[in-house]
Write a protein that holds these residues in place. Structure first.
Motif, PDB file in Angstrom:
ATOM      1  N   GLU A   1       8.867   0.820 -15.208  1.00 30.45           N
ATOM      2  CA  GLU A   1      10.099   0.797 -14.420  1.00 30.45           C
ATOM      3  C   GLU A   1      11.248   1.551 -15.071  1.00 30.45           C
ATOM      4  O   GLU A   1      12.302   1.731 -14.457  1.00 30.45           O
ATOM      5  N   PHE A   2      11.055   2.024 -16.313  1.00 31.43           N
ATOM      6  CA  PHE A   2      12.112   2.740 -17.033  1.00 31.43           C
ATOM      7  C   PHE A   2      11.914   4.256 -17.020  1.00 31.43           C
ATOM      8  O   PHE A   2      12.705   4.993 -17.609  1.00 31.43           O
ATOM      9  N   ALA A   3      10.874   4.737 -16.367  1.00 34.04           N
ATOM     10  CA  ALA A   3      10.637   6.183 -16.280  1.00 34.04           C
ATOM     11  C   ALA A   3      11.689   6.817 -15.377  1.00 34.04           C
ATOM     12  O   ALA A   3      11.993   6.295 -14.297  1.00 34.04           O
ATOM     13  N   PRO A   4      12.282   7.950 -15.789  1.00 33.42           N
ATOM     14  CA  PRO A   4      13.324   8.592 -14.963  1.00 33.42           C
ATOM     15  C   PRO A   4      12.754   9.185 -13.677  1.00 33.42           C
ATOM     16  O   PRO A   4      11.709   9.834 -13.694  1.00 33.42           O
ATOM     17  N   VAL A   5      13.462   8.936 -12.584  1.00 42.13           N
ATOM     18  CA  VAL A   5      13.093   9.488 -11.277  1.00 42.13           C
ATOM     19  C   VAL A   5      14.380   9.876 -10.557  1.00 42.13           C
ATOM     20  O   VAL A   5      15.189   9.010 -10.205  1.00 42.13           O
ATOM     21  N   ASP A   6      14.600  11.158 -10.369  1.00 40.24           N
ATOM     22  CA  ASP A   6      15.765  11.660  -9.607  1.00 40.24           C
ATOM     23  C   ASP A   6      17.076  11.032 -10.067  1.00 40.24           C
ATOM     24  O   ASP A   6      17.883  10.557  -9.254  1.00 40.24           O
ATOM     25  N   GLY A   7      17.288  11.019 -11.371  1.00 40.38           N
ATOM     26  CA  GLY A   7      18.556  10.551 -11.910  1.00 40.38           C
ATOM     27  C   GLY A   7      18.704   9.052 -12.027  1.00 40.38           C
ATOM     28  O   GLY A   7      19.787   8.554 -12.382  1.00 40.38           O
ATOM     29  N   THR A   8      17.659   8.310 -11.767  1.00 38.63           N
ATOM     30  CA  THR A   8      17.710   6.856 -11.929  1.00 38.63           C
ATOM     31  C   THR A   8      16.365   6.381 -12.451  1.00 38.63           C
ATOM     32  O   THR A   8      15.553   7.184 -12.914  1.00 38.63           O
ATOM     33  N   THR A   9      16.139   5.089 -12.457  1.00 35.67           N
ATOM     34  CA  THR A   9      14.836   4.525 -12.801  1.00 35.67           C
ATOM     35  C   THR A   9      14.493   3.491 -11.740  1.00 35.67           C
ATOM     36  O   THR A   9      15.367   3.031 -10.983  1.00 35.67           O
TER      37      THR A   9
ATOM     38  N   SER B   1       0.841  -1.195   0.000  1.00 36.84           N
ATOM     39  CA  SER B   1       0.000   0.000   0.000  1.00 36.84           C
ATOM     40  C   SER B   1       0.876   1.245   0.000  1.00 36.84           C
ATOM     41  O   SER B   1       2.070   1.182   0.309  1.00 36.84           O
ATOM     42  N   ASP B   2       0.276   2.383  -0.315  1.00 39.98           N
ATOM     43  CA  ASP B   2       1.022   3.645  -0.272  1.00 39.98           C
ATOM     44  C   ASP B   2       1.543   3.912   1.136  1.00 39.98           C
ATOM     45  O   ASP B   2       2.662   4.417   1.312  1.00 39.98           O
ATOM     46  N   ALA B   3       0.752   3.571   2.146  1.00 36.00           N
ATOM     47  CA  ALA B   3       1.178   3.789   3.529  1.00 36.00           C
ATOM     48  C   ALA B   3       2.395   2.928   3.858  1.00 36.00           C
ATOM     49  O   ALA B   3       3.319   3.383   4.547  1.00 36.00           O
ATOM     50  N   GLN B   4       2.406   1.704   3.384  1.00 33.61           N
ATOM     51  CA  GLN B   4       3.553   0.824   3.630  1.00 33.61           C
ATOM     52  C   GLN B   4       4.789   1.314   2.881  1.00 33.61           C
ATOM     53  O   GLN B   4       5.903   1.265   3.413  1.00 33.61           O
ATOM     54  N   LEU B   5       4.586   1.771   1.665  1.00 34.94           N
ATOM     55  CA  LEU B   5       5.721   2.321   0.913  1.00 34.94           C
ATOM     56  C   LEU B   5       6.289   3.548   1.607  1.00 34.94           C
ATOM     57  O   LEU B   5       7.509   3.744   1.643  1.00 34.94           O
ATOM     58  N   ASP B   6       5.417   4.378   2.172  1.00 31.56           N
ATOM     59  CA  ASP B   6       5.875   5.582   2.873  1.00 31.56           C
ATOM     60  C   ASP B   6       6.627   5.232   4.154  1.00 31.56           C
ATOM     61  O   ASP B   6       7.675   5.817   4.460  1.00 31.56           O
ATOM     62  N   SER B   7       6.096   4.277   4.904  1.00 35.89           N
ATOM     63  CA  SER B   7       6.665   3.951   6.218  1.00 35.89           C
ATOM     64  C   SER B   7       7.866   3.022   6.130  1.00 35.89           C
ATOM     65  O   SER B   7       8.717   2.997   7.027  1.00 35.89           O
ATOM     66  N   GLY B   8       7.932   2.234   5.060  1.00 33.49           N
ATOM     67  CA  GLY B   8       8.983   1.230   4.942  1.00 33.49           C
ATOM     68  C   GLY B   8       8.703  -0.022   5.746  1.00 33.49           C
ATOM     69  O   GLY B   8       9.546  -0.919   5.826  1.00 33.49           O
ATOM     70  N   ASP B   9       7.511  -0.127   6.343  1.00 28.98           N
ATOM     71  CA  ASP B   9       7.148  -1.284   7.169  1.00 28.98           C
ATOM     72  C   ASP B   9       6.212  -2.204   6.387  1.00 28.98           C
ATOM     73  O   ASP B   9       5.048  -1.880   6.170  1.00 28.98           O
ATOM     74  N   PHE B  10       6.741  -3.333   5.938  1.00 28.73           N
ATOM     75  CA  PHE B  10       5.943  -4.305   5.199  1.00 28.73           C
ATOM     76  C   PHE B  10       5.852  -5.637   5.950  1.00 28.73           C
ATOM     77  O   PHE B  10       5.527  -6.672   5.376  1.00 28.73           O
ATOM     78  N   SER B  11       6.114  -5.598   7.265  1.00 25.51           N
ATOM     79  CA  SER B  11       6.215  -6.825   8.057  1.00 25.51           C
ATOM     80  C   SER B  11       4.935  -7.652   8.020  1.00 25.51           C
ATOM     81  O   SER B  11       4.986  -8.887   8.003  1.00 25.51           O
ATOM     82  N   GLU B  12       3.779  -6.984   8.008  1.00 22.34           N
ATOM     83  CA  GLU B  12       2.528  -7.748   8.057  1.00 22.34           C
ATOM     84  C   GLU B  12       2.271  -8.506   6.758  1.00 22.34           C
ATOM     85  O   GLU B  12       1.456  -9.437   6.734  1.00 22.34           O
TER      86      GLU B  12
ATOM     87  N   TYR C   1       4.412  -8.077 -10.890  1.00 21.70           N
ATOM     88  CA  TYR C   1       4.078  -6.651 -11.084  1.00 21.70           C
ATOM     89  C   TYR C   1       4.400  -5.864  -9.820  1.00 21.70           C
ATOM     90  O   TYR C   1       4.070  -6.295  -8.708  1.00 21.70           O
ATOM     91  N   GLY C   2       5.066  -4.746 -10.008  1.00 16.15           N
ATOM     92  CA  GLY C   2       5.231  -3.758  -8.952  1.00 16.15           C
ATOM     93  C   GLY C   2       4.647  -2.449  -9.449  1.00 16.15           C
ATOM     94  O   GLY C   2       4.939  -2.023 -10.569  1.00 16.15           O
ATOM     95  N   GLN C   3       3.801  -1.824  -8.671  1.00 21.52           N
ATOM     96  CA  GLN C   3       3.094  -0.632  -9.142  1.00 21.52           C
ATOM     97  C   GLN C   3       4.071   0.502  -9.440  1.00 21.52           C
ATOM     98  O   GLN C   3       5.158   0.563  -8.862  1.00 21.52           O
ATOM     99  N   PRO C   4       3.708   1.415 -10.342  1.00 23.92           N
ATOM    100  CA  PRO C   4       4.570   2.573 -10.625  1.00 23.92           C
ATOM    101  C   PRO C   4       4.851   3.373  -9.356  1.00 23.92           C
ATOM    102  O   PRO C   4       3.969   3.574  -8.518  1.00 23.92           O
ATOM    103  N   MET C   5       6.091   3.818  -9.233  1.00 25.96           N
ATOM    104  CA  MET C   5       6.511   4.610  -8.075  1.00 25.96           C
ATOM    105  C   MET C   5       7.288   5.820  -8.568  1.00 25.96           C
ATOM    106  O   MET C   5       7.979   5.740  -9.581  1.00 25.96           O
ATOM    107  N   SER C   6       7.196   6.915  -7.818  1.00 26.83           N
ATOM    108  CA  SER C   6       7.820   8.149  -8.289  1.00 26.83           C
ATOM    109  C   SER C   6       8.714   8.803  -7.254  1.00 26.83           C
ATOM    110  O   SER C   6       8.958  10.002  -7.302  1.00 26.83           O
TER     111      SER C   6
END
Length: 227
Positions: A113-121, A39-50, A74-79
């Motif tokens: 996964e190939f979209a540029p984000v802060d100098g990387t992808t 979830s977006d909340a898990q991506l923000d917090s870095g906690d995926f333990s559950e 599949y991994g959802q698009p991230m920016s």
């Protein structure tokens, strides 16, 4: 390659029944695609333990089914780099569990996964920040080209990381002219590729078997010409 895992079953069958059905048909299953995003909340917090309990059950089912490679399809698009970091940690954690269970874990790319984000992808970050002992990548050559990248350039940049490869075209293999399949096949050793899976997602006609035959003949003829 299976795409039918859900709630401990494959195509509605128990892992043991699914394995026997394939064995009785003389089929060897190389890998299985599953999706379990954060979830977006898990991506923000870095906690995926559950989420790891879900993976424990998933891995157990794949071991019982005798499937040697488990691939996150599949991994959802991230920016943001923050989300990339969480995702890399997630893949590493799943990969370590798979390794401990005696199977291999990989990630399958699409085009975002190939979209540029802060100098990387997203793909560059994930490959660079996952442990090759526990995480491999299943390059989809069509989505790579569709995302504006070169499959061979990625193989050269990250040799040995692409244990499995999806051979796919817009329609039948070789029909679009978008992808230099000869060059891809010629770089399998450098990529660390042990097997490839042919996928035909959008056949150009309703006759799927005709499309599969055209794809198989294209690959066979290309292989014979290289010998």
């Amino acid at each position: 390659e299976a795409i039918s895992y859900e709630d401990g079953r494959f195509s509605g069958l128990s892992p043991e029944h699914f394995r026997k059905t394939l064995n009785d048909a003389g089929l060897d299953l190389m890998s299985s695609h599953v999706t379990h995003t954060l979830s977006d909340a898990q991506l923000d917090s870095g906690d995926f333990s559950e989420e790891m309990e879900w993976w424990d059950r998933c891995i157990e089912a794949h071991v019982k089914a005798g499937i040697p490679h488990l691939v996150m399809s599949y991994g959802q698009p991230m920016s943001s780099i923050c989300h990339f970091k969480t995702m890399a940690g997630y893949l590493n954690a799943i990969g370590r569990k798979c390794t401990a269970a005696g199977i291999r874990f990989g990630y399958h790319n699409h085009n975002h996964e190939f979209a540029p984000v802060d100098g990387t992808t997203m793909l560059d970050y994930l490959i660079s920040n996952t442990d090759p002992d526990h995480v491999f990548f299943q390059m989809d050559v069509y989505w790579t080209v569709d995302g504006g990248a070169s499959p061979v350039e990625y193989i050269e940049r990250y040799p040995g990381r692409f244990r499995l490869i999806h051979i796919k075209d817009k329609h039948e293999v070789g029909k679009s002219g978008m992808i230099d399949f000869h060059e891809v096949f010629s770089n399998f050793e450098k990529a660390g590729t042990e097997a490839f899976i042919v996928e035909m997602e959008y056949p150009s006609s309703s006759n799927v078997l005709k499309g599969l035959r055209e794809s198989a003949l294209y690959i066979r003829n290309m292989t014979l010409q290289n010998e």
